[in-house]
Write an enzyme that holds these catalytic residues in place. Structure first.
Site, PDB file in Angstrom:
ATOM      1  N   GLU A 211       0.859  -1.178   0.000  1.00 29.12           N
ATOM      2  CA  GLU A 211       0.000   0.000   0.000  1.00 29.12           C
ATOM      3  C   GLU A 211       0.891   1.223   0.000  1.00 29.12           C
ATOM      4  OE1 GLU A 211      -3.818   1.957   2.309  1.00 29.12           O
ATOM      5  OE2 GLU A 211      -2.757   0.302   3.265  1.00 29.12           O
ATOM      6  N   CYS A 410      -6.517   0.937   2.984  1.00 25.92           N
ATOM      7  CA  CYS A 410      -7.380   2.116   2.982  1.00 25.92           C
ATOM      8  C   CYS A 410      -7.207   2.939   1.715  1.00 25.92           C
ATOM      9  CB  CYS A 410      -7.103   2.956   4.215  1.00 25.92           C
ATOM     10  SG  CYS A 410      -7.621   2.166   5.763  1.00 25.92           S
ATOM     11  N   ASN A 543     -12.455  -3.350   1.623  1.00 27.21           N
ATOM     12  CA  ASN A 543     -11.295  -3.396   2.509  1.00 27.21           C
ATOM     13  C   ASN A 543     -11.732  -3.052   3.921  1.00 27.21           C
ATOM     14  OD1 ASN A 543      -8.306  -3.158   3.254  1.00 27.21           O
ATOM     15  ND2 ASN A 543      -9.079  -1.127   3.775  1.00 27.21           N
ATOM     16  N   GLU A 544     -11.770  -4.041   4.771  1.00 29.66           N
ATOM     17  CA  GLU A 544     -12.155  -3.906   6.187  1.00 29.66           C
ATOM     18  C   GLU A 544     -13.286  -2.897   6.373  1.00 29.66           C
ATOM     19  OE1 GLU A 544      -8.373  -3.016   8.092  1.00 29.66           O
ATOM     20  OE2 GLU A 544      -8.842  -0.876   8.136  1.00 29.66           O
TER      21      GLU A 544
END
Length: 815
Positions: A211, A410, A543-544
């Site tokens: 990321e 994120c 994503n989460e």
């Protein structure tokens, strides 16, 4: 282990009332950020806190910390016995949240709505309980009051006691070991391998998660040396750096020299800003790079820029300059075109410098427009143009990851709807790519885009695993001032735009796998230099994420479309950011209903959590979705990456290997961190412009990645110590690599004493040559590296595990 006495339990004793008053509230000083709390009273006068102020449900709306508020919560119970909690998000009386629970412990998904939608979410039969004030622990608190059965209070109290006990276990640290294990003698372990019970496990268990956090891309893995090459830095992107904006990292000097930023006729609409210079001969535009440029003697560097002039033009000298002003390399180019033209040259350095600058000296008076000013070392990973920094890329490749997850995290779903990562903005010629603000507080040029990610995966033999937003931004997105429900998931991508968004995802599959003769996106891939498909097999959606109605509606649309058009693709869903709780439960329920093939679990926990949860996956139902443990790491106070955290992760991974039939993939997070630009710790690989500095945890991943197997061999384990805290700190895993036939034994000792191990090996490992690789050190050691030694296996192999150590013993199948 004893518990701290809890006031509420002690107060009642054996004389329990049939019903009591239950007061629900959120503390005012922190605007309810610590969640919904309870107190009880027999008479409504004397109040006792339940769970010592434990928060039973917390608001998950808005940015981390300051915006996750629970203001004036009101609790009521409907005719079916279901509890409902309504609260304000910010105190303006216009934005609300709702959550429901059968038992006040397990809460369903949260829903957010405005005052105009109130009756859609709250029953008309509900007569609001008035907010009233009661003193709890001598502090006045506002909340709602009602009567309930005593067993409701008992259940709340027992839950808080359980959490308190778990926290005592999970917060155990090696710093307490001198006391905890005072007098402990060396432990004896006997392992008897049971090859007759061998089972298949995943051959893709160890991967990496990239990321763009901590300057992992621009200024990091992406080898571009010029910072802000496109003049697209925007004020407000980075609040930590003074002067951040379109001219950041650039300086212009020369008598009467002027530079302005223009947007009237850019190279491409995606790259709207460019530098317009009005200069006399000798003016110099320079770029400092990312804290200077590391230039190596004899190294070759490719320079390019787009330029045009309104006059007759002239020449420009391109130089690499050392801090003392000496010239390391230079070339002269001409600028004469009235239209944008790419101009390129190469330079070879005659000396080295660790903090060089790039200088463009205009040798003729005139007006010049410049953009996309680039300097790349020719020495990139695998020699690719627009490539990767070779030492960082090699450090990742050395892990031998079976897959690479990208671009987040994120970063995938972004800070708000406008910041969702769009893969189409990252492919094609660099000047057509669309840069944007990074969710971690800086800038992404998108020079490291989807083509480069796919190419890197191919270079290192790893499966690509792109993760795309599920039609919603990060639930931690900050509020947009003046816009109702302008924070969190922001209502998701409007439903009328979802067809186009879904098509973008389908187009990505075509970009990766399609035929260039039949598909425009596959054609773009071929034009970038890769006519062959990238053989994409996996896509993560979400994503989460917070599992809300908004999320579910969009996820289902995306999932069903991929399943219909590309049934060959394995879709990986998401079950929130924690190992338990509302999003975990709701995410798994959704995956069960849809029969999602795999789900992405995330959790960052203390070493103690990893020690005491080695059976976490043993209980999982093998008939349900498989697991991708997409983000995990052991965290200590201060967030070091040391022997203690690395061994906790190694210990846990033995259990993951044991459950490799259920857990198919894992990736530590984050991967990269540039010194001085770190938003998150710990990380796997630290670096600066000159050096790569693998962490201790990196070697845990390296040893697992280089010693993976696809067959698991159970072993009977006998430990001559009955203490649970001792036994929980010793772990083993035995696998076989079916490609080589090698037998691999992993042994972890997280104790302060030696563990004397006797291994009863299968027949095919006896009398074979073996090597042992050992990672060990003091628990707070941040610089430990593995060491290797040779072994010869006998029928019963004796091996001593040093204190605080991780050992890998590999028996070669070759004679």
């Amino acid at each position: 282990m004893g518990l701290v006495p809890v006031q509420a339990s002690a107060q009642v004793g054996l004389s329990q009332p049939d019903s009591i008053y239950l007061f629900s509230y959120a503390t005012t000083p922190d605007e309810g950020r610590s969640g919904l709390k309870f107190a009880w009273s027999r008479d409504g006068e004397e109040w006792f806190s339940i769970g010592n102020g434990h928060g039973y449900v917390k608001c998950d709306y808005g940015a981390w910390g300051k915006e996750k508020r629970m203001i004036k919560p009101e609790l009521y119970r409907d005719a079916q016995g279901v509890w409902h909690c309504i609260w304000q998000l910010n105190g303006n009386g216009k934005e609300f949240a709702h959550a429901a629970s059968d038992d006040l412990l397990n809460w369903k998904r949260q829903t957010y709505f405005t005052d105009t939608q109130f009756n859609e979410y709250v029953s008309e039969s509900w007569s609001k309980y008035p907010q009233q004030t009661e003193k709890i622990n001598n502090m006045p608190e506002e909340g709602t009051l009602q009567k309930t059965a005593w067993h409701d209070v008992e259940r709340l109290q027992r839950f808080a006691e359980s959490c308190e006990y778990r926290n005592l276990l999970f917060n155990e640290q090696t710093a307490q070991d001198k006391t905890r294990f005072a007098g402990l003698q060396p432990v004896n372990l006997e392992l008897t391998v049971q090859p007759e019970k061998e089972k298949e496990i995943s051959d893709k268990l160890i991967g990496v998660f990239f990321e763009d956090i901590n300057y992992g891309a621009d200024g990091g893995l992406y080898a571009e040396l010029v910072q802000n090459r496109d003049f697209e830095y925007t004020a407000g992107e980075n609040h930590r750096v003074k002067g951040w904006g379109p001219t950041y990292a650039w300086s212009l000097k020369g008598e009467g020299a002027e530079m302005s930023l223009q947007t009237s006729s850019p190279i491409h609409p995606n790259n709207p800003h460019y530098a317009s210079l009005k200069v006399k001969a000798g003016a110099e535009l320079s770029n400092a790079g990312f804290d200077g440029m590391v230039i190596k003697e004899g190294g070759k560097y490719d320079f390019s820029f787009f330029a045009r002039t309104t006059g007759k033009g002239g020449k420009a000298k391109i130089s690499l300059c050392a801090p003392d002003g000496s010239i390391l390399a230079s070339k002269t180019v001409g600028i004469s075109s009235k239209e944008w033209k790419k101009i390129s040259t190469s330079l070879q350095a005659k000396a080295s410098a660790d903090s060089a600058t790039l200088a463009i000296t205009l040798l003729s008076e005139g007006e010049y427009d410049l953009d996309m000013i680039s300097l790349f070392p020719q020495n990139t990973f695998k020699g690719h143009k627009n490539g990767l920094r070779p030492d960082l890329a090699q450090a990742i490749a050395d892990i031998r990851p079976r897959f690479v997850r990208f671009p987040g995290g994120c970063a995938s779903h972004g800070q708000g709807l406008e910041n969702i990562y769009r893969w189409k903005n990252t492919v094609g010629p660099l000047e057509t790519r669309k840069p944007m603000r990074n969710i971690w507080g800086y800038h992404q040029t998108m020079g490291l885009g989807y083509f480069e990610y796919f190419q890197f995966c191919e270079d290192i033999g790893a499966e690509p695993l792109p993760v795309l937003a599920a039609g919603v931004p990060c639930q931690n997105s900050a509020n947009i001032p003046g816009k109702l429900l302008g924070g969190g998931q922001q209502g998701g991508i409007p439903m009328e735009e979802m067809d186009a968004y879904i098509q973008d995802i389908l187009d990505l599959i075509d970009y990766a796998n399609g035929d260039p003769k039949k598909n425009q996106w596959a054609k773009l891939r071929a034009e970038s230099g890769h006519p062959e498909p990238f053989n994409l097999k996996y896509i993560g959606i979400g994503n989460e994420d917070q599992i809300t109605d908004v999320f579910e509606e969009r996820f289902i649309l995306i999932y069903e479309a991929i399943k219909k058009h590309h049934p060959e693709i394995t879709v990986i869903g998401t079950v929130g950011p924690f190992y338990e709780g509302t999003d975990y439960e709701e995410g798994w329920n959704l995956a069960d209903r849809l029969k999602v093939p795999m789900v992405d679990e995330h959790y960052y926990n203390t070493p103690g959590w990893f020690i005491y949860n080695q059976n976490y996956y043993d209980k999982y139902d093998r008939s349900k979705s498989k697991v991708y443990l997409g983000e995990y790491a052991a965290h200590l106070p201060g967030r070091p990456n040391n022997i203690e955290t690395a061994l906790a992760e190694a210990l846990y991974l033995t259990a993951v290997e044991r459950n490799g039939d259920m857990v198919r993939m894992t990736s530590y997070a984050p991967l990269l961190a540039k010194e001085g630009y770190t938003q998150w710790n710990p990380d796997l690989i630290y670096f600066n412009n000159k050096e790569v500095k693998p962490s201790v945890g990196y070697y845990t991943q390296l040893l697992y990645g280089q010693n993976s197997g696809d067959r698991y061999l159970p072993a009977e384990s006998k430990i001559d110590n009955s203490r649970n805290d001792v036994r929980s700190r010793i772990a083993s895993s035995i696998v076989r690599d079916s490609k080589t036939g090698d037998l691999i034994i992993k042994l972890v000792n997280l104790l302060s004493v030696e563990v004397n191990t006797q291994m009863n090996l299968p027949a095919d490992a006896k009398n074979k040559q073996a090597k042992a690789i050992v990672l060990s050190g003091d628990p707070d050691d941040r610089n430990a590296k593995p060491v290797e030694k040779a072994l010869t296996a006998s029928e019963k192999l004796a091996y001593t595990l040093p204190p605080y150590s991780f050992s890998v013993i590999r028996f070669s199948a070759k004679e």
